[in-house]
Design a protein around this motif. Structure first.
Motif, PDB file in Angstrom:
ATOM      1  N   THR A   1      36.859  24.907  54.975  1.00 19.63           N
ATOM      2  CA  THR A   1      37.207  23.604  54.325  1.00 19.63           C
ATOM      3  C   THR A   1      38.488  24.211  53.113  1.00 19.63           C
ATOM      4  O   THR A   1      38.209  25.041  53.123  1.00 19.63           O
ATOM      5  N   HIS A   2      38.842  23.047  53.469  1.00 15.57           N
ATOM      6  CA  HIS A   2      40.467  23.143  51.832  1.00 15.57           C
ATOM      7  C   HIS A   2      40.692  22.207  51.383  1.00 15.57           C
ATOM      8  O   HIS A   2      40.825  21.236  51.224  1.00 15.57           O
ATOM      9  N   ALA A   3      41.014  22.311  49.923  1.00 19.54           N
ATOM     10  CA  ALA A   3      40.577  20.627  48.478  1.00 19.54           C
ATOM     11  C   ALA A   3      42.315  20.942  49.199  1.00 19.54           C
ATOM     12  O   ALA A   3      43.309  22.188  48.827  1.00 19.54           O
ATOM     13  N   PHE A   4      43.107  20.223  48.818  1.00 17.53           N
ATOM     14  CA  PHE A   4      44.438  20.107  48.213  1.00 17.53           C
ATOM     15  C   PHE A   4      44.270  18.585  47.490  1.00 17.53           C
ATOM     16  O   PHE A   4      43.547  17.603  47.244  1.00 17.53           O
ATOM     17  N   GLY A   5      45.596  18.326  46.771  1.00 16.74           N
ATOM     18  CA  GLY A   5      45.911  17.520  45.827  1.00 16.74           C
ATOM     19  C   GLY A   5      45.097  17.224  44.138  1.00 16.74           C
ATOM     20  O   GLY A   5      44.491  18.680  44.404  1.00 16.74           O
ATOM     21  N   GLU A   6      44.616  15.933  43.722  1.00 11.02           N
ATOM     22  CA  GLU A   6      43.801  15.760  43.272  1.00 11.02           C
ATOM     23  C   GLU A   6      42.234  16.266  43.247  1.00 11.02           C
ATOM     24  O   GLU A   6      41.315  16.591  42.814  1.00 11.02           O
ATOM     25  N   ARG A   7      41.860  14.964  44.719  1.00  9.74           N
ATOM     26  CA  ARG A   7      40.642  15.217  45.030  1.00  9.74           C
ATOM     27  C   ARG A   7      41.419  14.962  47.069  1.00  9.74           C
ATOM     28  O   ARG A   7      39.319  14.556  47.521  1.00  9.74           O
ATOM     29  N   GLY A   8      41.683  15.565  47.481  1.00  7.91           N
ATOM     30  CA  GLY A   8      41.223  15.417  48.765  1.00  7.91           C
ATOM     31  C   GLY A   8      40.289  16.601  49.361  1.00  7.91           C
ATOM     32  O   GLY A   8      40.638  18.323  48.745  1.00  7.91           O
ATOM     33  N   LEU A   9      40.521  16.725  50.561  1.00 11.10           N
ATOM     34  CA  LEU A   9      39.326  17.811  51.082  1.00 11.10           C
ATOM     35  C   LEU A   9      39.371  17.679  52.705  1.00 11.10           C
ATOM     36  O   LEU A   9      39.603  16.799  53.531  1.00 11.10           O
ATOM     37  N   ALA A  10      40.114  18.762  53.153  1.00  5.15           N
ATOM     38  CA  ALA A  10      40.702  19.091  54.417  1.00  5.15           C
ATOM     39  C   ALA A  10      39.030  19.776  55.495  1.00  5.15           C
ATOM     40  O   ALA A  10      39.104  20.902  55.146  1.00  5.15           O
ATOM     41  N   THR A  11      39.158  19.505  56.399  1.00  5.75           N
ATOM     42  CA  THR A  11      37.991  20.423  57.302  1.00  5.75           C
ATOM     43  C   THR A  11      38.517  20.609  58.507  1.00  5.75           C
ATOM     44  O   THR A  11      39.215  20.301  58.925  1.00  5.75           O
ATOM     45  N   TYR A  12      38.981  22.113  59.160  1.00  3.94           N
ATOM     46  CA  TYR A  12      39.634  22.384  59.724  1.00  3.94           C
ATOM     47  C   TYR A  12      38.871  23.764  60.705  1.00  3.94           C
ATOM     48  O   TYR A  12      38.340  24.603  59.843  1.00  3.94           O
ATOM     49  N   ILE A  13      38.916  23.670  61.619  1.00  3.45           N
ATOM     50  CA  ILE A  13      39.401  25.024  62.589  1.00  3.45           C
ATOM     51  C   ILE A  13      40.209  25.650  63.005  1.00  3.45           C
ATOM     52  O   ILE A  13      41.241  25.188  62.961  1.00  3.45           O
ATOM     53  N   ALA A  14      40.240  27.312  62.144  1.00  5.43           N
ATOM     54  CA  ALA A  14      41.773  28.111  62.438  1.00  5.43           C
ATOM     55  C   ALA A  14      40.872  28.661  63.016  1.00  5.43           C
ATOM     56  O   ALA A  14      39.656  29.609  63.776  1.00  5.43           O
ATOM     57  N   LEU A  15      41.538  29.045  65.049  1.00 10.82           N
ATOM     58  CA  LEU A  15      41.515  29.680  65.992  1.00 10.82           C
ATOM     59  C   LEU A  15      42.015  30.998  65.844  1.00 10.82           C
ATOM     60  O   LEU A  15      43.858  31.214  65.862  1.00 10.82           O
ATOM     61  N   ASP A  16      42.244  32.196  65.690  1.00 16.63           N
ATOM     62  CA  ASP A  16      42.974  33.414  65.272  1.00 16.63           C
ATOM     63  C   ASP A  16      43.171  34.012  66.838  1.00 16.63           C
ATOM     64  O   ASP A  16      44.994  34.018  66.989  1.00 16.63           O
ATOM     65  N   GLU A  17      42.795  34.388  67.585  1.00 14.13           N
ATOM     66  CA  GLU A  17      43.793  34.913  68.944  1.00 14.13           C
ATOM     67  C   GLU A  17      44.240  33.824  69.869  1.00 14.13           C
ATOM     68  O   GLU A  17      45.751  34.129  69.844  1.00 14.13           O
ATOM     69  N   GLN A  18      43.640  32.170  69.225  1.00  7.71           N
ATOM     70  CA  GLN A  18      44.988  30.981  70.275  1.00  7.71           C
ATOM     71  C   GLN A  18      45.940  30.778  69.016  1.00  7.71           C
ATOM     72  O   GLN A  18      46.728  30.143  69.410  1.00  7.71           O
ATOM     73  N   ARG A  19      45.891  30.859  67.789  1.00  7.96           N
ATOM     74  CA  ARG A  19      46.626  31.178  66.860  1.00  7.96           C
ATOM     75  C   ARG A  19      47.573  29.612  66.354  1.00  7.96           C
ATOM     76  O   ARG A  19      48.054  28.980  66.389  1.00  7.96           O
ATOM     77  N   GLU A  20      45.466  29.191  66.444  1.00 11.59           N
ATOM     78  CA  GLU A  20      45.966  27.831  65.833  1.00 11.59           C
ATOM     79  C   GLU A  20      45.174  27.149  64.862  1.00 11.59           C
ATOM     80  O   GLU A  20      44.121  27.904  64.923  1.00 11.59           O
ATOM     81  N   VAL A  21      44.921  25.845  64.633  1.00 14.33           N
ATOM     82  CA  VAL A  21      44.377  25.810  63.883  1.00 14.33           C
ATOM     83  C   VAL A  21      44.210  23.814  64.562  1.00 14.33           C
ATOM     84  O   VAL A  21      44.968  22.914  64.094  1.00 14.33           O
ATOM     85  N   TYR A  22      43.186  23.075  64.204  1.00 13.12           N
ATOM     86  CA  TYR A  22      42.398  22.137  64.678  1.00 13.12           C
ATOM     87  C   TYR A  22      42.015  21.279  62.787  1.00 13.12           C
ATOM     88  O   TYR A  22      41.021  21.602  62.612  1.00 13.12           O
ATOM     89  N   LEU A  23      42.777  20.042  62.241  1.00 11.26           N
ATOM     90  CA  LEU A  23      42.446  19.607  62.419  1.00 11.26           C
ATOM     91  C   LEU A  23      41.446  18.732  62.313  1.00 11.26           C
ATOM     92  O   LEU A  23      41.304  17.977  63.017  1.00 11.26           O
ATOM     93  N   ILE A  24      39.722  18.434  61.726  1.00  9.26           N
ATOM     94  CA  ILE A  24      38.703  17.826  62.016  1.00  9.26           C
ATOM     95  C   ILE A  24      39.008  16.603  61.595  1.00  9.26           C
ATOM     96  O   ILE A  24      38.214  15.404  62.098  1.00  9.26           O
TER      97      ILE A  24
END
Length: 60
Positions: free
Chosen positions: A32-55
């Motif tokens: 998870t990553h907080a952003f802005g004043e009250r935003g929250l993103a949940t995501y999956i980071a895949l190193d080998e594929q060099r991809e990030v998927y926002l959930i």
């Protein structure tokens, strides 16, 4: 929209900068990553594929 754009730019260069989604499993690829004043993103980071998927984006 600027906080979201900044988050997306950050995830491109530092996807592991977020916090573990499950603190009991800190090495898991779901984060998870907080952003802005009250935003929250949940995501999956895949190193080998060099991809990030926002959930889920929560942003009032």
């Amino acid at each position: 929209m600027r906080p979201l754009a900044e988050l997306l730019a950050l995830l491109e260069i530092a996807p592991w900068s977020g916090q573990p989604y499950n603190p009991a499993n800190p090495k898991a690829s779901m984060l998870t990553h907080a952003f802005g004043e009250r935003g929250l993103a949940t995501y999956i980071a895949l190193d080998e594929q060099r991809e990030v998927y926002l959930i889920r984006i929560e942003w009032p």
